[in-house]
Design an enzyme around this catalytic site. Structure first.
Site, PDB file in Angstrom:
ATOM      1  N   ALA A  64     -15.650  -4.364   8.856  1.00  0.00           N
ATOM      2  CA  ALA A  64     -16.401  -5.609   9.038  1.00  0.00           C
ATOM      3  C   ALA A  64     -16.109  -6.472   7.815  1.00  0.00           C
ATOM      4  O   ALA A  64     -16.846  -6.436   6.822  1.00  0.00           O
ATOM      5  CB  ALA A  64     -17.889  -5.304   9.165  1.00  0.00           C
TER       6      ALA A  64
ATOM      7  N   GLY B  17     -22.326  -9.401   1.418  1.00  0.00           N
ATOM      8  CA  GLY B  17     -21.825  -8.235   2.156  1.00  0.00           C
ATOM      9  C   GLY B  17     -22.425  -8.189   3.538  1.00  0.00           C
ATOM     10  O   GLY B  17     -22.956  -9.177   4.032  1.00  0.00           O
ATOM     11  N   ASN B  18     -22.338  -7.046   4.192  1.00  0.00           N
ATOM     12  CA  ASN B  18     -22.972  -6.893   5.511  1.00  0.00           C
ATOM     13  C   ASN B  18     -23.402  -5.439   5.706  1.00  0.00           C
ATOM     14  O   ASN B  18     -23.171  -4.599   4.841  1.00  0.00           O
ATOM     15  CB  ASN B  18     -22.027  -7.362   6.629  1.00  0.00           C
ATOM     16  CG  ASN B  18     -20.725  -6.584   6.630  1.00  0.00           C
ATOM     17  OD1 ASN B  18     -20.716  -5.379   6.870  1.00  0.00           O
ATOM     18  ND2 ASN B  18     -19.618  -7.262   6.345  1.00  0.00           N
ATOM     19  N   HIS B  19     -24.025  -5.160   6.867  1.00  0.00           N
ATOM     20  CA  HIS B  19     -24.652  -3.848   7.077  1.00  0.00           C
ATOM     21  C   HIS B  19     -23.719  -2.770   7.605  1.00  0.00           C
ATOM     22  O   HIS B  19     -24.183  -1.719   8.014  1.00  0.00           O
ATOM     23  CB  HIS B  19     -25.826  -3.982   8.059  1.00  0.00           C
ATOM     24  CG  HIS B  19     -26.966  -4.771   7.504  1.00  0.00           C
ATOM     25  ND1 HIS B  19     -27.666  -4.380   6.397  1.00  0.00           N
ATOM     26  CD2 HIS B  19     -27.516  -5.952   7.895  1.00  0.00           C
ATOM     27  CE1 HIS B  19     -28.610  -5.263   6.132  1.00  0.00           C
ATOM     28  NE2 HIS B  19     -28.533  -6.234   7.022  1.00  0.00           N
TER      29      HIS B  19
END
Ligand code: CTP
Length: 399
Positions: free
Chosen positions: A276, A208-210
């Protein structure tokens, strides 16, 4: 803000010097500004500075002692789209709450045909005093909007609640009232993507990402406030949004996001793709939890579908598509490439190198590039204000 008439009332507090920044912000955004000062405000800031910045004479007395001209408070009241009193001292607050009329500012307040908002500024004990709180309540009951004071260092050297809100914040309040014309996206359908995607490795792990989803959610709120019907397709976030004109669709992976967007995009007027999306996903999703074995582990990844690119490839001339680009280098060059490759009308670019821009924070600093070769760069702002800028830009672009 263009052409909006803002009447600024300045009273005698040390925060008066900050009003120069507010006047500049208003002028930069196309507002017409006139200022009225109380006689004691003149001790804190020169009327010459105020008149030069606002490009208008400053009203101080009921009449001009040199030439006998009368400063017509009724005309001020009729001229203004909004009356802003900043800073508002305890003294003027008390007079406004009680209907006193011993200077031009107070007479104008009593003559106002439109809304008044105020930004109080005083020492912490004065602010906390029951009389002040009572006067603030009276003003609120009279329909005046109060911009909350901030906490911090005060002119007295003490620290606490009482500081006037910063010019940027006062500006945002003003913009909220007179800036966006309500319902200028009435009945339009918008699809928005937000948040990260989670690409599962096994039942407990993912790539995943932030991304917090804040930017996409703020854009959804702004479209709703301006009358649109919104479909918000969001990856996992801590945020939630409810509105009768909102369809809230929660997904996890890029594949799921694509599926939901494909169901809806052809029916929409606008698409804003702020998610994102993970570029790659694990080739295999294990059905059981992966056990640790060797010291090294290689995960094979495959490319995810580019959802925005798909939307651009099927877009009609009646549909408007906005993408985002978060870059660490060559912002304009990379943004231009994406604008063209994905057949976008506009791309909102931000740089991870700008302090206050990017993931997780409440602010953003953007530049917008459109497919007519226009580029506009904005200051660092709250994500709410950025959402307004994006919608205002879109509105102008559509014409
Ligand atoms: N986007 C999308 N689907 C993807 C990847 C990106 O819809 N699979 C959208 C994002 O929501 C955003 C824009 O495309 O609006 C960002 O594009 P891009 O920068 O190409 O994505 P990156 O993955 O950041 O590209 P790169 O790694 O090449 O910078």
């Amino acid at each position: 803000m263009r052409g909006k008439r803002i009447l600024l009332g300045i009273t005698g507090g040390i925060a008066a010097y900050k009003i120069t920044f507010l006047i500049r912000l208003l002028k930069k955004n196309g507002a017409d500004v006139k200022c009225i000062m109380t006689p004691s405000a003149v001790d804190f800031i020169s009327p010459l500075v105020v008149s030069t910045l606002s490009n208008n004479p400053v009203g101080i007395e009921f009449w001009n002692k040199q030439n006998g001209t009368w400063n017509n408070h009724v005309e001020y009241g009729l001229w203004a789209d909004l009356f802003v009193v900043a800073p508002l001292t305890a003294n003027t607050l008390s007079k406004m709450a009680n209907g006193s009329c011993d200077n031009l500012l107070l007479a104008t307040y009593l003559s106002m045909k439109t809304k008044t908002i105020v930004a109080p500024a005083m020492d912490l004990d004065m602010y906390a005093h029951p009389t002040t709180q009572r006067n603030l309540e009276l003003l609120t009951k009279d329909g005046v909007q109060i911009i909350p004071v901030e906490s911090g260092e005060l002119a007295s050297g003490l620290s606490g609640e009482g500081r006037m809100a910063e010019p940027d914040t006062v500006f945002e309040y003003i913009e909220n009232i007179v800036g966006a014309s309500k319902n200028d996206f009435l009945g339009k359908k918008v699809i928005i993507t937000a948040g990260p995607t989670y690409e599962a490795l096994d039942p407990v792990r993912f790539i995943g990402n932030h991304s917090s989803g804040k930017m996409g959610f703020r854009i959804a709120e702004e479209f709703l406030a301006r009358g649109a019907k919104v479909m918000l397709v969001t990856g996992p976030t801590h945020l939630s949004l409810e509105n009768e004109d909102l369809e809230f669709i929660q997904i996890k992976s890029a594949d799921e996001m694509l599926h939901e967007v494909q169901q809806r995009w052809t029916d929409c007027d606008y698409g804003v793709f702020a998610a994102a999306v993970a570029d790659y996903r694990p080739k295999n999703k294990e059905t059981e939890k992966i056990k640790k074995k060797a010291d090294d582990m290689i995960i094979e990844l495959v490319k995810n579908p580019d959802i925005l690119k798909w939307a651009g490839s099927v877009k009609t001339d009646q549909q408007y598509l906005i993408g985002f680009a978060l870059e660490t280098q060559d912002l304009i060059k990379n943004g231009t490439k994406k604008l063209e490759a994905k057949n976008l009308n506009m791309i909102v670019m931000n740089s991870l190198k700008d302090i206050g821009a990017g993931f997780g924070v409440d602010t953003n600093k953007i530049s917008i590039l459109d497919n007519r070769n226009n580029l506009e760069s904005f200051e660092l702002k709250s994500k709410e204000a950025v959402a307004k800028d994006i919608l205002n830009y879109l509105k102008t672009y559509i014409g």
